[in-house]
Design an enzyme around this catalytic site. Structure first.
Site, PDB file in Angstrom:
ATOM      1  N   TYR A  62      -0.510  26.055 -43.778  1.00 19.78           N
ATOM      2  CA  TYR A  62       0.059  27.182 -43.043  1.00 19.78           C
ATOM      3  C   TYR A  62       1.548  26.963 -42.797  1.00 19.78           C
ATOM      4  O   TYR A  62       1.946  25.991 -42.153  1.00 19.78           O
ATOM      5  CB  TYR A  62      -0.673  27.403 -41.722  1.00 19.78           C
ATOM      6  CG  TYR A  62      -2.079  27.964 -41.877  1.00 19.78           C
ATOM      7  CD1 TYR A  62      -2.518  28.494 -43.091  1.00 19.78           C
ATOM      8  CD2 TYR A  62      -2.970  27.957 -40.820  1.00 19.78           C
ATOM      9  CE1 TYR A  62      -3.799  29.002 -43.236  1.00 19.78           C
ATOM     10  CE2 TYR A  62      -4.255  28.466 -40.956  1.00 19.78           C
ATOM     11  CZ  TYR A  62      -4.669  28.979 -42.168  1.00 19.78           C
ATOM     12  OH  TYR A  62      -5.940  29.488 -42.301  1.00 19.78           O
ATOM     13  N   LEU A 234      -9.700  41.282 -37.181  1.00 16.19           N
ATOM     14  CA  LEU A 234      -9.034  42.483 -36.662  1.00 16.19           C
ATOM     15  C   LEU A 234      -8.567  43.408 -37.783  1.00 16.19           C
ATOM     16  O   LEU A 234      -7.967  44.451 -37.521  1.00 16.19           O
ATOM     17  CB  LEU A 234      -7.851  42.091 -35.778  1.00 16.19           C
ATOM     18  CG  LEU A 234      -8.212  41.487 -34.414  1.00 16.19           C
ATOM     19  CD1 LEU A 234      -6.975  40.916 -33.733  1.00 16.19           C
ATOM     20  CD2 LEU A 234      -8.872  42.527 -33.518  1.00 16.19           C
ATOM     21  N   ALA A 235      -8.826  43.014 -39.032  1.00 18.84           N
ATOM     22  CA  ALA A 235      -8.483  43.844 -40.186  1.00 18.84           C
ATOM     23  C   ALA A 235      -7.012  44.262 -40.173  1.00 18.84           C
ATOM     24  O   ALA A 235      -6.670  45.409 -40.445  1.00 18.84           O
ATOM     25  CB  ALA A 235      -9.383  45.082 -40.247  1.00 18.84           C
TER      26      ALA A 235
END
Length: 327
Positions: A62, A234-235
């Site tokens: 990340y 949460l798309a």
């Protein structure tokens, strides 16, 4: 509420996880970590703690390690925080360096080297949970077992899990490991609801031929008491206020329905989106992809909403998001 697998194992009772991929600035390693990046991490952690989130998800890739570095600065400034939270990270992906392509690596040497880097960046002596990030076609269970055994005996890692894996892959790896996997992290949301389809389309349904979510995965996770974590729950905000130029009719109708239910329940759209996942008997644990404090706090009511959501509401949301009726 039914107890989560992680809670039953005494690892964590945090119903939500804060995903830390958004910390650390850009993905360009040449861009240094700044004080503003550290402050962003502090504010995200403060918001998460304020709504009871005590589990934090990382990966060594990340922001090319910078996400873990800024989180480590937060821990350094708050020494007591480490023992109050659960930290998990992931290994096994080599990002492209412009010469070699992105690839996967579950070799013993890579796993051990990666964990040492994670611990150094976080400034901690141990990880609560270590996940294998994406399946490596060249993975050898015995070699992975050697790495995991060394990490466990040295105290560097307490528990192990996987991400994006099928029951067959988990069984294959687990055959050589002394300790059970405790987590499998998968992409799941109302816009990625394909995990529901194998259970309803596998028998006598042509639509099931196009599904690529492994049949029996949800049932297998529950039988083995493995925590299902949902990444992307949460798309990307597309069902809770974010306007998308390429939104489908089903997506727009579902977003409106979520707004309606949220209004009726005096809660937020984010809470309803997450509650739909958390309603499932597998006790799915959403991993929030946002580091925006306001959006984190907007998720506060998700667990309660999952408890009061009716079967009728759950199926109405599913059918709306699918864009087609149930068979």
């Amino acid at each position: 509420m039914k107890m989560m697998p992680l809670e039953s194992r005494g690892i964590s009772n945090s119903r939500l996880v804060l995903g830390c991929m958004g910390l650390g600035g850009s993905w360009d390693f040449a861009d240094p970590v700044t004080s503003s990046h550290i402050r962003q991490a502090e504010e995200a952690v403060e918001a998460a703690l304020s709504i009871g989130i005590t589990m934090y998800d990382h990966a060594d890739i990340y922001k090319r390690g910078k996400a873990e570095s800024v989180f480590g600065q937060v821990l350094k400034q708050q020494p007591r925080l480490r023992e109050q939270i659960v930290i998990q990270s992931k290994v096994g992906i080599h990002l492209s360096d412009g010469i070699l392509p992105q690839r996967y690596n579950f070799s013993k040497a890579h796993i051990l080297h990666s964990v040492d880097g994670i611990l150094e960046r976080l400034g901690t002596q141990y990880l609560d949970v270590l996940l294998l990030h994406r399946p490596d076609p060249l993975m050898e269970p015995d070699e992975i077992a050697e790495a995991f055994t060394m990490l466990k005996l040295s105290g560097k890692v307490r528990h192990f899990g996987v991400s994006n894996m099928s029951p067959g892959q988990i069984r294959f790896l687990q055959s050589a490991l002394p300790d059970p996997f405790v987590v499998n992290q998968l992409e799941m949301s109302l816009l990625r609801q394909h995990w529901v389809d194998p259970g309803i389309l596998h028998i006598n349904q042509n639509a099931g031929l196009k599904d690529n979510f492994p049949e029996g995965l949800m049932e297998f996770m529950q039988m083995e008491n493995i925590q299902i974590q949902a990444w992307g729950p949460l798309a990307q905000g597309r069902l809770s206020g974010k306007v998308s130029d390429n939104a489908t009719e089903a997506e727009m109708k579902t977003a409106a329905l979520i707004q309606q239910i949220a209004g009726e329940n005096e809660t937020t759209p984010e809470a309803i989106v997450l509650a739909w996942l958390m309603k499932h008997p597998a006790c799915i644990q959403p991993v929030l992809g946002t580091v925006n404090p306001k959006r984190i706090i907007a998720c506060k009511d998700a667990a309660r909403q999952s408890e009061i959501m009716t079967r009728e509401q759950w199926y109405t949301l599913l059918v709306s998001a699918r864009g087609v009726n149930m068979p």
